[in-house]
Design a protein around this motif. Structure first.
Motif, PDB file in Angstrom:
ATOM      1  N   ASP A  22      72.233  51.722  19.705  1.00 35.08           N
ATOM      2  CA  ASP A  22      72.593  51.595  21.615  1.00 35.08           C
ATOM      3  C   ASP A  22      71.408  50.929  22.163  1.00 35.08           C
ATOM      4  O   ASP A  22      71.677  50.255  23.173  1.00 35.08           O
ATOM      5  CB  ASP A  22      72.181  52.804  21.910  1.00 35.08           C
ATOM      6  CG  ASP A  22      73.464  54.040  21.581  1.00 35.08           C
ATOM      7  OD1 ASP A  22      74.115  52.700  20.999  1.00 35.08           O
ATOM      8  OD2 ASP A  22      73.623  55.004  21.321  1.00 35.08           O
ATOM      9  N   GLN A  23      70.301  50.408  21.260  1.00 39.88           N
ATOM     10  CA  GLN A  23      69.294  49.799  22.141  1.00 39.88           C
ATOM     11  C   GLN A  23      69.581  47.831  21.698  1.00 39.88           C
ATOM     12  O   GLN A  23      69.095  47.441  22.519  1.00 39.88           O
ATOM     13  CB  GLN A  23      68.042  50.089  21.372  1.00 39.88           C
ATOM     14  CG  GLN A  23      67.403  51.362  21.567  1.00 39.88           C
ATOM     15  CD  GLN A  23      66.742  51.722  22.475  1.00 39.88           C
ATOM     16  OE1 GLN A  23      66.580  51.109  23.672  1.00 39.88           O
ATOM     17  NE2 GLN A  23      66.433  53.143  22.454  1.00 39.88           N
ATOM     18  N   ARG A  32      74.166  48.715  30.172  1.00 39.00           N
ATOM     19  CA  ARG A  32      73.344  48.950  29.829  1.00 39.00           C
ATOM     20  C   ARG A  32      72.286  47.908  29.943  1.00 39.00           C
ATOM     21  O   ARG A  32      70.866  48.128  30.999  1.00 39.00           O
ATOM     22  CB  ARG A  32      72.685  50.269  28.528  1.00 39.00           C
ATOM     23  CG  ARG A  32      70.950  50.024  28.727  1.00 39.00           C
ATOM     24  CD  ARG A  32      71.239  50.563  27.376  1.00 39.00           C
ATOM     25  NE  ARG A  32      69.107  51.530  27.443  1.00 39.00           N
ATOM     26  CZ  ARG A  32      68.991  51.820  25.933  1.00 39.00           C
ATOM     27  NH1 ARG A  32      69.729  51.603  24.871  1.00 39.00           N
ATOM     28  NH2 ARG A  32      67.952  52.227  25.505  1.00 39.00           N
ATOM     29  N   PHE A  33      72.538  46.409  29.437  1.00 38.01           N
ATOM     30  CA  PHE A  33      71.677  45.432  29.311  1.00 38.01           C
ATOM     31  C   PHE A  33      71.776  45.012  30.729  1.00 38.01           C
ATOM     32  O   PHE A  33      70.962  44.636  31.803  1.00 38.01           O
ATOM     33  CB  PHE A  33      72.563  44.468  28.424  1.00 38.01           C
ATOM     34  CG  PHE A  33      71.958  42.939  29.303  1.00 38.01           C
ATOM     35  CD1 PHE A  33      71.038  42.505  28.760  1.00 38.01           C
ATOM     36  CD2 PHE A  33      72.815  42.159  29.676  1.00 38.01           C
ATOM     37  CE1 PHE A  33      70.628  41.096  29.123  1.00 38.01           C
ATOM     38  CE2 PHE A  33      72.895  40.971  29.944  1.00 38.01           C
ATOM     39  CZ  PHE A  33      71.368  40.762  30.006  1.00 38.01           C
ATOM     40  N   ALA A  37      68.216  44.522  32.867  1.00 35.08           N
ATOM     41  CA  ALA A  37      67.296  43.552  32.652  1.00 35.08           C
ATOM     42  C   ALA A  37      68.154  43.502  34.772  1.00 35.08           C
ATOM     43  O   ALA A  37      66.636  42.859  35.003  1.00 35.08           O
ATOM     44  CB  ALA A  37      68.815  42.780  31.980  1.00 35.08           C
ATOM     45  N   GLY A  38      68.382  44.359  34.993  1.00 34.82           N
ATOM     46  CA  GLY A  38      68.359  44.002  36.715  1.00 34.82           C
ATOM     47  C   GLY A  38      66.662  44.411  36.763  1.00 34.82           C
ATOM     48  O   GLY A  38      66.367  44.216  37.870  1.00 34.82           O
ATOM     49  N   ALA A  39      66.432  45.535  36.804  1.00 35.57           N
ATOM     50  CA  ALA A  39      65.534  46.313  36.826  1.00 35.57           C
ATOM     51  C   ALA A  39      64.213  45.253  36.921  1.00 35.57           C
ATOM     52  O   ALA A  39      63.226  45.680  37.310  1.00 35.57           O
ATOM     53  CB  ALA A  39      65.371  47.486  35.652  1.00 35.57           C
TER      54      ALA A  39
END
Length: 573
Positions: A22-23, A32-33, A37-39
């Protein structure tokens, strides 16, 4: 069941709320990406926005303790936590090239389109070694190589010459240029010297080491140290690099080169290559390219132009003429991550005759079989690297969004800024300008007449002032040693010539188009202010015994409280 005490995969991975799969970025994990990535983008943006200076002025010991204390076998359990830790360990004390107070090395702020393109590069993670790992990425890189070759002047319109070894192959008609992206100027220069070496010994009898024995590389005493490193790695030895004296503008002296070549011929050595520099690290000097081409033709030598710094002139509206003659080189190094404002790394080696990449081609049956040669565009055929990032996309997106003209205009503005900064330094009674400004560097020193310092004291004073500026966190400048213009000086072509201790100087390297003359004058004033304080305090420079580490430590201790207050106000920065 494994024997008792043998670690299992679950032991190594440890407990997680998500499985390892899941990573990984996949169709099922794109949400999730996007979130993570936004964070990360917001964390980086906050660090850039809140940087109050180019650096906090940390010491190695201060940061090493924090990094060494991290237990890498104990995961934090989330990307959010890991980013928070990275902010503390990296971003808080990072060196920020975008800050107008950063004037140290050949680092530039990066074009936003290029940063955006990095998301595509890292997400898809193409490898540019073979077509079946990259597809369109290969074609984009190849198109950029041809575009760059056109800027240089390679191709059908290139001025003719005899080429290396008098063969005509590198300069004659009917040839096409080619190139490859590399990690940086050092790799580009290494590959250029490798191709020149192999070209020089091709067809000669005997074992390789015997064929290399009499080869020589002729380079300016101000040339980049990567040339000497390349000679060492290629089995020539650093003694094979013959240093050539420079003139008062720190450019290679063509008459001195002619004399060195004549000496070599009398001694029975062979000129493998002449290395011209188009933008030396310290002074931005551009060697006399037409004269060096003429001498290369006369002696059958390869002409390589290291334009890692000066390549911005290729798209300059006002200063392109400074590179006149580059179109007659056999190979050219360009560093887009300097004067094209690209993220590291983005460099390329361009050959006028692309066929000469054959000197470094190796075929592997599992990767790029010889049967595919000429029919499948496998970039590994031309590269020293196998697995290789798609760094060309950053430049492509930059060009397609803002255009080459905008890049060239920014480089022209920096040339004008450096000229104005040089005039300002020249007018100051306590500053000495080492040489006229040529590109975007200003080399000078703080040398008040009333100080009564000897040469050692003046040298120590420059390093102490630089350390004070660094520790303050408000500005960063570089330091260098300026020697005479005889052989053995400058950027380290060789250490075999007569020694010249030289004099320590400070250097402003201006590669930020958002830096103003007022910013530069503020840093220059800070140089004078710190110098005056050191002298009035009877500081280490006055006794000729200062070290940069001592000055940095003393100033850091004095300013720790103010740094911590700034950090508290700036959050993650």
């Amino acid at each position: 069941m494994p024997p008792l005490g043998t670690p299992t995969l679950s032991d190594a991975v440890g407990p997680h709320s998500l499985t390892a799969a899941d990573q990984l970025l996949a169709a099922e994990t794109v949400q999730r990406f996007v979130a993570e990535a936004g964070a990360a983008t917001l964390v980086a943006a906050n660090a850039v926005a809140t940087a109050s200076g180019p650096s906090t002025g940390p010491r190695v010991a201060d940061l090493a303790g924090r990094v060494d204390a991290v237990d890498l076998s104990a995961p934090l359990g989330s990307t959010e936590a890991a980013l928070s830790e990275a902010s503390e360990l990296y971003l808080r004390d990072a060196v920020y090239f975008h800050h107008p107070g950063y004037m140290a090395h050949l680092n530039c702020p990066v074009a936003i389109p290029a940063v955006a393109a990095e998301a595509l590069v890292t997400s898809v993670n193409s490898s540019l070694d073979t077509w079946d790992q990259s597809a369109g990425a290969t074609l984009i890189e190849r198109r950029l190589v041809q575009w760059t070759a056109g800027l240089i002047g390679f191709g059908a319109a290139s001025a003719p010459g005899t080429g290396p070894s008098g063969s005509g192959t590198a300069s004659g008609t009917g040839t096409s240029p080619d190139g490859i992206f590399t990690s940086g100027g050092t790799q580009s220069n290494l590959q250029a010297m490798l191709i020149a070496r192999n070209h020089a010994v091709a067809g000669l009898p005997g074992p390789l080491h015997a064929r290399l024995a009499d080869l020589r590389i002729y380079a300016s005493a101000e040339s980049h140290f990567s040339i000497a490193n390349a000679a060492a790695m290629l089995g020539l030895g650093t003694d094979a690099v013959v240093p050539v004296a420079t003139d008062s503008a720190h450019r290679m002296d063509a008459e001195a080169l002619a004399a060195r070549l004549a000496e070599g011929a009398a001694a029975g050595t062979r000129p493998m290559a002449i290395v011209a520099t188009a933008g030396t690290t310290d002074f931005g000097a551009i060697d006399p390219l037409p004269e060096l081409r003429r001498l290369a033709d006369q002696h059958g030598a390869w002409l390589h132009v290291d334009a890692a710094y000066g390549c911005g002139l290729l798209v300059s509206p006002g200063h392109r003429h400074l590179l006149d003659g580059v179109e007659r080189a056999d190979s050219v190094t360009v560093d887009f991550h300097k004067s094209f404002f690209q993220p590291i790394g983005s460099s390329a080696l361009i050959l006028r005759d692309g066929r000469l990449f054959g000197h470094v081609t190796h075929y592997a049956d599992y990767l790029n079989p010889a049967a595919e040669a000429g029919t499948v565009p496998n970039q590994v055929d031309k590269s020293l690297q196998t697995t290789r990032r798609f760094d060309a996309l950053k430049l492509w997106v930059t060009l397609r969004s803002m255009g080459a003209g905008a890049i060239g205009a920014m480089f022209d503005e920096l040339i004008d800024l450096a000229a104005a900064a040089g005039d300002s330094v020249r007018r100051h009674p306590d500053l000495e300008l080492a040489a006229d400004v040529q590109l975007t560097t200003v080399v000078f020193r703080y040398a008040p007449r009333h100080a009564g310092l000897d040469a050692a004291g003046l040298d120590a004073l420059q390093d102490a002032v630089r350390a004070e500026l660094y520790a303050s966190g408000r500005a960063m400048v570089a330091a260098t040693t300026v020697r005479g213009t005889g052989a053995g000086t400058g950027g380290g072509a060789t250490a075999a010539a007569a020694p010249d201790a030289g004099a320590r100087h400070l250097k402003l390297t201006l590669l930020n188009p958002r830096t103003t003359l007022a910013d530069v004058e503020e840093v220059v004033a800070a140089v004078v202010r710190h110098g005056e304080r050191l002298l009035s305090a009877g500081g280490p420079a006055a006794h000729g015994t200062a070290t940069r580490e001592t000055a940095t430590h003393e100033t850091t201790v004095r300013e720790t409280a103010s740094h911590e207050a700034a950090r508290a106000e700036g959050g993650a920065r």
